[in-house]
Design a protein around this motif. Structure first.
Motif, short mmCIF file in Angstrom:
data_model
loop_
_atom_site.label_atom_id
_atom_site.label_comp_id
_atom_site.label_asym_id
_atom_site.label_seq_id
_atom_site.Cartn_x
_atom_site.Cartn_y
_atom_site.Cartn_z
N MET A 182 0.86 -1.19 0.00
CA MET A 182 0.00 0.00 0.00
C MET A 182 0.90 1.24 0.00
O MET A 182 1.10 1.89 1.02
CB MET A 182 -0.93 -0.01 1.21
N ASN A 183 1.45 1.54 -1.17
CA ASN A 183 2.50 2.54 -1.25
C ASN A 183 2.21 3.65 -2.26
O ASN A 183 3.10 4.34 -2.72
CB ASN A 183 3.83 1.88 -1.61
N ARG A 184 0.94 3.85 -2.58
CA ARG A 184 0.59 4.80 -3.63
C ARG A 184 0.43 6.23 -3.08
O ARG A 184 -0.01 6.42 -1.95
CB ARG A 184 -0.72 4.38 -4.31
N VAL A 185 0.77 7.20 -3.94
CA VAL A 185 0.39 8.59 -3.70
C VAL A 185 -1.00 8.77 -4.31
O VAL A 185 -1.17 8.71 -5.52
CB VAL A 185 1.39 9.57 -4.34
N ARG A 186 -1.99 8.97 -3.48
CA ARG A 186 -3.37 9.03 -3.97
C ARG A 186 -3.72 10.38 -4.59
O ARG A 186 -4.46 10.46 -5.56
CB ARG A 186 -4.35 8.72 -2.84
N ALA A 187 -3.18 11.46 -4.01
CA ALA A 187 -3.53 12.79 -4.52
C ALA A 187 -2.55 13.82 -4.01
O ALA A 187 -2.03 13.71 -2.89
CB ALA A 187 -4.95 13.17 -4.10
N ILE A 188 -2.30 14.83 -4.86
CA ILE A 188 -1.53 16.00 -4.44
C ILE A 188 -2.35 17.24 -4.80
O ILE A 188 -2.82 17.38 -5.93
CB ILE A 188 -0.15 16.06 -5.12
N ASP A 189 -2.53 18.12 -3.84
CA ASP A 189 -3.29 19.35 -4.04
C ASP A 189 -2.35 20.52 -3.79
O ASP A 189 -2.02 20.84 -2.64
CB ASP A 189 -4.48 19.38 -3.07
N THR A 190 -1.90 21.18 -4.88
CA THR A 190 -0.92 22.26 -4.73
C THR A 190 -1.56 23.57 -4.31
O THR A 190 -0.84 24.52 -3.95
CB THR A 190 -0.14 22.46 -6.04
N VAL A 191 -2.89 23.66 -4.36
CA VAL A 191 -3.56 24.86 -3.85
C VAL A 191 -3.75 24.73 -2.34
O VAL A 191 -3.47 25.65 -1.58
CB VAL A 191 -4.91 25.07 -4.55
N ASN A 192 -4.19 23.56 -1.91
CA ASN A 192 -4.36 23.30 -0.47
C ASN A 192 -3.05 22.93 0.20
O ASN A 192 -2.96 22.85 1.43
CB ASN A 192 -5.37 22.16 -0.27
N ASP A 193 -2.00 22.69 -0.61
CA ASP A 193 -0.69 22.26 -0.11
C ASP A 193 -0.81 21.02 0.76
O ASP A 193 -0.41 20.99 1.94
CB ASP A 193 0.02 23.39 0.64
N THR A 194 -1.36 19.94 0.16
CA THR A 194 -1.47 18.66 0.84
C THR A 194 -1.12 17.52 -0.11
O THR A 194 -1.26 17.64 -1.33
CB THR A 194 -2.89 18.43 1.39
N VAL A 195 -0.68 16.42 0.47
CA VAL A 195 -0.46 15.18 -0.27
C VAL A 195 -1.14 14.07 0.52
O VAL A 195 -1.02 14.00 1.75
CB VAL A 195 1.03 14.89 -0.47
#
Length: 465
Positions: free
Chosen positions: A90-103
């Motif tokens: 279980m090693n996936r990057v599910r989402a990156i939000d550069t406006v909210n600055d979250t991963v």
């Protein structure tokens, strides 16, 4: 009768000794357990199915990330009853939000991979520690990992906004909220961060990101004592402000061990000095601006007599060499032989007195010992390690481990500190909690454990005395 193995719908099930062996021995090779199987799910639904099966059949479950922990919290006991839940798939990057600055990442994502994913979109994920090439986000959160940038960005708890957790009955808590403000009751997230897998299984997390610095500048400075290092810290904070992102202290013995076991990492100064400090700043303007500010800091520190010598890195390669000195200390001490480790924190203002007083107590009780003292001075966390005298058998030295721990941890308690700053409790420090936690704190911990895990199947024997 309890089935010997979990069913096929829980993920990959490993039972062959050659396949399970790496999951049954801790990084320090101090704890070697047994297990009926190692299970590697690839989805949160598979984790849920496994936990339900374990709850139904009263099978102990040991969650495991990168298995880089230092307190024995990620391996099973010797009974052979437990199932090890490896989150490696279980090693996936599910989402990156550069406006909210979250991963949002899954628990088995390797820390270095998360850092790289953030850099690809022009962001910084600031959690950084020596094991970042193999440790995982789930393990970082379960032990509330700190690392070298806590001074500026905080530890894993402060970087975490939301969690996805499989509870001890198999229910899934979907708490992946990227909110910096959420005042709607008890903060459930904080119960799971630092719980070492005893309350549930973290399967994913939403973490904070930051703007990528324009420039990072590193320097190393020689100081006479921890007291001088603290004065330098105050000066650096005053002159660099929030751009000061790292402030690490290392004793001369640390650097000598690294030079001995890592010949490509020579000592930074021709002359020996009792301590060195590694500083780093992250500048929002330019490398020239950052270097000029560091040069001014070092000039002022020399003028004030705080620093005997200093070097500001002139290239990325030189900066990496400076950090290699710090990051190779643990490996160098391990190569030197067996030792007694302490991961302690005290108020920053107390560090100089603590080191001075405790060094003297240990030298009096255990003549000839060698102190390997290093750590995150900027947040009060020292790795206050003790190596045996030259020529003394490691096993004979470890036989005195409890007496050494008592001296160190009593001194920590006298300074209103903590016996575990960032490594967790595991089995190594579990029984010591009875000595250093109040009865009220221990009772509250046990009540929380009972409320979440009434069957006692989640990482049994860890953390809670």
């Amino acid at each position: 009768m309890t089935p010997a193995l979990p069913p096929a719908d829980v993920g990959r099930v490993l039972t062959a000794p050659a396949d399970t062996a790496p999951f049954l021995l801790d990084w320090r090779k101090r704890w070697h357990g047994r297990a009926r199987a190692v299970v590697q799910p690839s989805t949160v639904e598979e984790v849920s199915a496994l936990v339900r099966w374990c709850a139904q059949h009263r099978v102990p479950l040991v969650p495991q990330g990168g298995n880089t922990g230092l307190t024995g919290g990620s391996v099973p006991d010797a009974s052979g009853e437990a199932v090890v839940l490896s989150l490696a798939r279980m090693n996936r990057v599910r989402a990156i939000d550069t406006v909210n600055d979250t991963v949002t990442v899954e628990a088995g994502a390797v820390l270095a991979a998360v850092q790289a994913a953030a850099r690809e979109v022009g962001r910084l994920f600031p959690l950084s520690l020596a094991a970042e090439g193999s440790c995982t986000i789930g393990g970082n959160l379960s032990t509330n990992a700190g690392g070298t940038a806590v001074l500026r960005y905080g530890n894993a708890r402060e970087l975490c906004l939301g969690l996805e957790v499989v509870l001890p009955d198999g229910e899934i808590w979907h708490g992946l909220r990227g909110l910096r403000k959420d005042n709607t009751g008890y903060d459930l997230r904080d119960l799971f961060v630092g719980a070492e897998g005893t309350l549930g299984v973290i399967t994913a997390a939403t973490m904070k990101l930051y703007p990528l610095p324009v420039a990072q500048v590193t320097a190393i400075a020689a100081v006479a004592s921890p007291h001088a290092a603290l004065e330098l810290l105050g000066l650096a904070r005053g002159m660099l402000g929030p751009s000061l992102t790292g402030f690490e202290m290392m004793s001369d013995l640390c650097l000598s061990l690294v030079a001995r076991h890592f010949p490509d990492c020579p000592k930074p100064f021709a002359d020996a000095h009792p301590y060195c400090v590694l500083l780093e700043s992250s500048d929002p303007e330019s490398e020239a601006h950052a270097t000029a500010r560091f040069d001014a800091l070092m000039e002022r520190a020399v003028e004030h007599g705080l620093v005997a010598d200093a070097v500001v890195a002139q290239s990325i390669a030189q900066s990496r060499r400076f950090w290699a000195l710090r990051e190779n200390i643990s490996e160098a001490q391990a190569a030197e032989g067996k030792n007694v480790k302490h991961d302690i924190s005290v108020p920053i203002s107390s560090i100089g007195e603590f080191v001075e007083r405790t060094d003297a107590l240990l030298a009096e009780r255990f003549p000839g010992i060698r102190m390997v003292v290093f750590g995150h001075l900027g947040d009060g966390n020292l790795h206050y390690n003790v190596s045996p005298p030259e020529g003394v058998d490691g096993d004979a030295f470890l036989a005195r481990q409890d007496a050494i721990n008592a001296v160190v941890h009593d001194a920590v308690a006298a300074s209103s500190g903590s016996i575990s700053a960032e490594h967790g409790i595991g089995v190594l420090r579990r029984e010591e909690l009875v000595r250093y936690k109040s009865p009220v704190e221990l009772a509250l911990m046990r009540r929380i454990k009972q409320a979440f895990d009434p069957l006692g199947i989640m990482n049994p024997g860890k953390l809670v005395p």
